[in-house]
Design a protein around this motif. Structure first.
Motif, PDB file in Angstrom:
ATOM      1  N   ASN A   1       0.788  -1.176   0.004  1.00 58.65           N
ATOM      2  CA  ASN A   1      -0.018   0.173  -0.062  1.00 58.65           C
ATOM      3  C   ASN A   1       0.834   1.144   0.033  1.00 58.65           C
ATOM      4  O   ASN A   1       1.467   1.614   1.267  1.00 58.65           O
ATOM      5  CB  ASN A   1      -0.927   0.027   1.252  1.00 58.65           C
TER       6      ASN A   1
ATOM      7  N   VAL B   1       0.667   4.231   2.564  1.00 54.25           N
ATOM      8  CA  VAL B   1       0.836   3.855   4.050  1.00 54.25           C
ATOM      9  C   VAL B   1       2.278   3.373   4.228  1.00 54.25           C
ATOM     10  O   VAL B   1       2.806   3.809   5.216  1.00 54.25           O
ATOM     11  CB  VAL B   1      -0.108   3.019   4.634  1.00 54.25           C
TER      12      VAL B   1
ATOM     13  N   VAL C   1       3.480   3.371  18.199  1.00 57.42           N
ATOM     14  CA  VAL C   1       3.428   1.999  17.928  1.00 57.42           C
ATOM     15  C   VAL C   1       2.686   2.280  16.411  1.00 57.42           C
ATOM     16  O   VAL C   1       2.738   1.159  15.641  1.00 57.42           O
ATOM     17  CB  VAL C   1       2.258   1.309  18.795  1.00 57.42           C
ATOM     18  N   TYR C   2       2.075   3.224  15.942  1.00 59.31           N
ATOM     19  CA  TYR C   2       1.355   3.193  14.754  1.00 59.31           C
ATOM     20  C   TYR C   2       2.259   3.289  13.677  1.00 59.31           C
ATOM     21  O   TYR C   2       2.023   2.641  12.555  1.00 59.31           O
ATOM     22  CB  TYR C   2       0.616   4.477  14.513  1.00 59.31           C
TER      23      TYR C   2
ATOM     24  N   ILE D   1       3.011  -0.595  13.375  1.00 63.54           N
ATOM     25  CA  ILE D   1       1.949  -1.301  12.601  1.00 63.54           C
ATOM     26  C   ILE D   1       1.595  -1.093  11.390  1.00 63.54           C
ATOM     27  O   ILE D   1       1.457  -1.832  10.613  1.00 63.54           O
ATOM     28  CB  ILE D   1       0.537  -0.944  13.462  1.00 63.54           C
ATOM     29  N   MET D   2       1.630   0.156  11.011  1.00 61.53           N
ATOM     30  CA  MET D   2       1.330   0.778   9.402  1.00 61.53           C
ATOM     31  C   MET D   2       2.544   0.123   8.525  1.00 61.53           C
ATOM     32  O   MET D   2       2.102  -0.350   7.749  1.00 61.53           O
ATOM     33  CB  MET D   2       1.431   2.218   9.424  1.00 61.53           C
TER      34      MET D   2
ATOM     35  N   TRP E   1       2.050  -3.424   8.082  1.00 60.78           N
ATOM     36  CA  TRP E   1       0.813  -3.894   7.538  1.00 60.78           C
ATOM     37  C   TRP E   1       0.907  -3.466   5.933  1.00 60.78           C
ATOM     38  O   TRP E   1       0.677  -4.405   4.956  1.00 60.78           O
ATOM     39  CB  TRP E   1      -0.477  -3.384   7.873  1.00 60.78           C
TER      40      TRP E   1
ATOM     41  N   PHE F   1       4.239  -8.359   8.765  1.00 61.26           N
ATOM     42  CA  PHE F   1       3.097  -8.199   9.421  1.00 61.26           C
ATOM     43  C   PHE F   1       3.086  -8.635  10.871  1.00 61.26           C
ATOM     44  O   PHE F   1       2.437  -8.313  11.789  1.00 61.26           O
ATOM     45  CB  PHE F   1       1.991  -9.057   8.561  1.00 61.26           C
TER      46      PHE F   1
ATOM     47  N   LEU G   1       2.292  -7.153  14.438  1.00 67.03           N
ATOM     48  CA  LEU G   1       1.245  -7.485  15.458  1.00 67.03           C
ATOM     49  C   LEU G   1       2.131  -7.540  16.839  1.00 67.03           C
ATOM     50  O   LEU G   1       1.587  -7.224  17.955  1.00 67.03           O
ATOM     51  CB  LEU G   1       0.895  -8.813  15.033  1.00 67.03           C
TER      52      LEU G   1
END
Lengths: 364, 197
Positions: A82, A85, A136-137, A140-141, A144, A152, A156
């Motif tokens: 993506n 992101v 943390v974002y 995570i981003m 992902w 991934f 997590l």
């Protein structure tokens, strides 16, 4: 000087803030370059290697060579990723790591009772806590958006880990807030004036509390390791299991931003520990009021900055040593440590400190 | 200055809230939701409610939305298919919207003398934090404690609902693991050549 200030009028305030932001950014970037080298040198020293020693004398310019390499490489965005992101995640990590420094008071101000800080927030502690919980974002981003299995899984793991350890960090911060009675970082530092025995980590002046506060300092240190994904809690990027976790697909400048953000967060955690527990800019020996009064305020301010940086450097040294000498935790051990040991301990500490403050009050 | 900042941040809140429902990818929806939370915290800072703003970020952005994102990322649901029939719900959505707007209008008309310029984020105290604490731990102590108690009950309920003791499942025995000494685990042998152990 004062004429120049007056002629600028209402522009002076914003210009001053902009200048401070520029100064902070520059100093932080330069220190990160050398702290990175220090980290690698310490790691190498423990392993009886030489570490980076080719670029510049003692390898001092190694980080700048790495910087050039990262910038000049091509950015590869994996197919199926993506795009937005994927690029946004490292930028977010880096921006947040810088933003947190806006509330850190680094030295006493020239005028009495002030402090050198970009924004002296009333809720400074909460601001730092909020910004570090946003970190943390980025992970995570990034994990992902890579559209790949290892990143991934790393993302997590990281989400669960950071959310878990934030809880005990929060309780530890509450014990300090209870002792000070304010969430303003400058107030917290000024509460620890008067030498080593008044620092919150030792707090001899409220004698029984040392039994609680020193363990709280240790818990904060270990939780900071987990919060910044440093060894022994570097499970999000455990190379033997996940290659490099959320960073697998990253290279070039985005990777540089991730790494920069990571190290900025480590230094931020060191600064937080310094402010909350190790007396901030106060030296280990109290200067008498007379001696302090006869010294020029600029000198006092610079001395404060010196102590602040020295303490950060000491804590960073501890971070690097932990990386070098401690083996990685297993994931269930990590969760057990966070939820079953740190959380009850820090919760009990909040009760003890709150009780003490209510019945005896604090001497500061 | 404050007005410009308010206009900008409020526009970001509204736009990101729109994108939450307009985004096709559910992960993007959650990311827009996070932006909406974050900008709302900015609005609270603008009116001087700094404590609430920080709590909004710590609790909603730092914890709740992380779990949202966590769950949405792991779900393998075809959301395009799920959204096919969603247009049929518009009368219901309209009803809820009308109720919300009506309630807002009711509040507005009931407090006709409400002067937003005279809003005081820290009435009778030095900072916003102290003002909230003073109200919460005196006037509303019972309600505050009750809310905490309800959360505790909900938490225990969730654990009870999901806790299952299945037989024949191997579990970690941590005390046995950490209590292991070298003597229990290893043995020094001195095998003779050609014989083995």
């Amino acid at each position: 000087m004062s004429n120049a200030i007056e002629s600028l009028g209402s522009l002076w305030g914003p210009l001053l803030v902009l200048g401070q932001i520029g100064l902070f950014t520059l100093v932080l970037l330069l220190s990160i370059a050398f702290l990175l080298l220090l980290d690698r040198k310490i790691w190498a020293g423990v392993m009886m290697r030489k570490g980076p020693n080719v670029v510049g004398p003692f390898g001092l310019l190694q980080s700048f060579a790495d910087f050039g390499k990262f910038l000049l490489k091509e950015i590869v965005i994996p197919a199926g990723a993506n795009k937005f992101v994927f690029i946004f995640a490292p930028i977010l990590t880096c921006t947040l790591a810088f933003a947190a420094w806006a509330a850190i008071p680094v030295a006493p101000g020239i005028e009495d009772g002030t402090s050198w800080v970009i924004s002296d927030l009333n809720v400074g502690v909460l601001y730092l806590f909020a910004i570090s919980s946003l970190g943390v974002y980025g992970i995570i981003m990034g994990g992902w958006a890579s559209n790949s299995k290892y990143p991934f899984l790393g993302a997590l793991r990281s989400a669960a880990q950071m959310v878990s350890y934030e809880v005990s960090i929060g309780f530890v911060i509450i014990t300090v807030i209870l002792m000070v009675g304010s969430m303003n970082l400058s107030d917290i530092v000024n509460n620890q004036t008067g030498g080593l025995q008044n620092w919150h980590a030792f707090s001899f002046q409220n004698f029984p509390l040392i039994v609680v506060m020193f363990p709280m300092f240790v818990i904060f240190f270990i939780s900071a390791l987990a919060e910044t994904n440093r060894p022994p809690f570097d499970l999000p990027e455990a190379e033997s299991e996940l290659v490099a976790g959320y960073q697998v697909e990253y290279g070039s400048t985005p990777y540089l931003l991730f790494m920069l953000g990571e190290y900025l967060n480590i230094v931020l955690m060191c600064a937080m520990m310094t402010i909350l527990f190790l007396g901030g800019w106060h030296g280990p020996v109290a200067i008498g009021a007379n001696a302090a009064g006869s010294m020029p305020p600029l000198l006092l301010s610079l001395a404060g900055l010196f102590w602040f940086m020295l303490k950060i450097l000491f804590l960073f040294f501890l971070f690097a040593m932990v990386k070098a000498i401690v083996p990685r935790y297993r994931y269930d051990q990590l969760m057990r440590l966070g939820w079953k040991i740190f959380l009850p301990t820090s919760l009990a500490a909040v009760l003890v400190v709150a009780g003490y403050v209510t019945y005896f009050g604090v001497q500061s | 200055m404050a007005l410009i900042a308010f206009g900008l941040i409020a526009a970001v809140v509204i736009l990101s809230a729109l994108f939450v429902i307009a985004a096709r990818n559910p992960v993007h929806s959650v990311l827009w939701l996070i932006l909406a939370f974050f900008s709302s915290a900015g609005l609270m800072v603008l009116i001087g409610a700094e404590f609430l703003a920080m709590l909004l970020i710590v609790v909603y952005v730092g914890a709740v939305a992380v779990l949202f994102l966590f769950v949405v990322m792991m779900l393998d649901v075809d959301f395009v298919e799920l959204k096919q029939g969603s247009l049929g719900y518009w009368p219901f959505a309209l009803l809820i919207g009308v109720i919300l707007v009506a309630e807002l209008a009711l509040v507005w008309s009931a407090s006709g003398s409400l002067n937003f310029d005279a809003f005081d984020p820290s009435p009778g105290a030095e900072t916003n934090t102290e003002a909230i604490g003073a109200v919460m731990y005196t006037q509303y102590l019972l309600l505050f404690q009750l809310a905490g108690f309800i959360l505790l009950v909900a938490m225990i309920g969730a654990i009870v609902l999901t806790l299952r003791h299945r037989p024949n499942v191997r579990r970690q025995n941590v005390s046995a693991q950490t209590g292991r000494r070298r003597a229990d685990a290893t043995e020094l042998k001195d095998p003779a050549p050609g014989q083995g152990i």
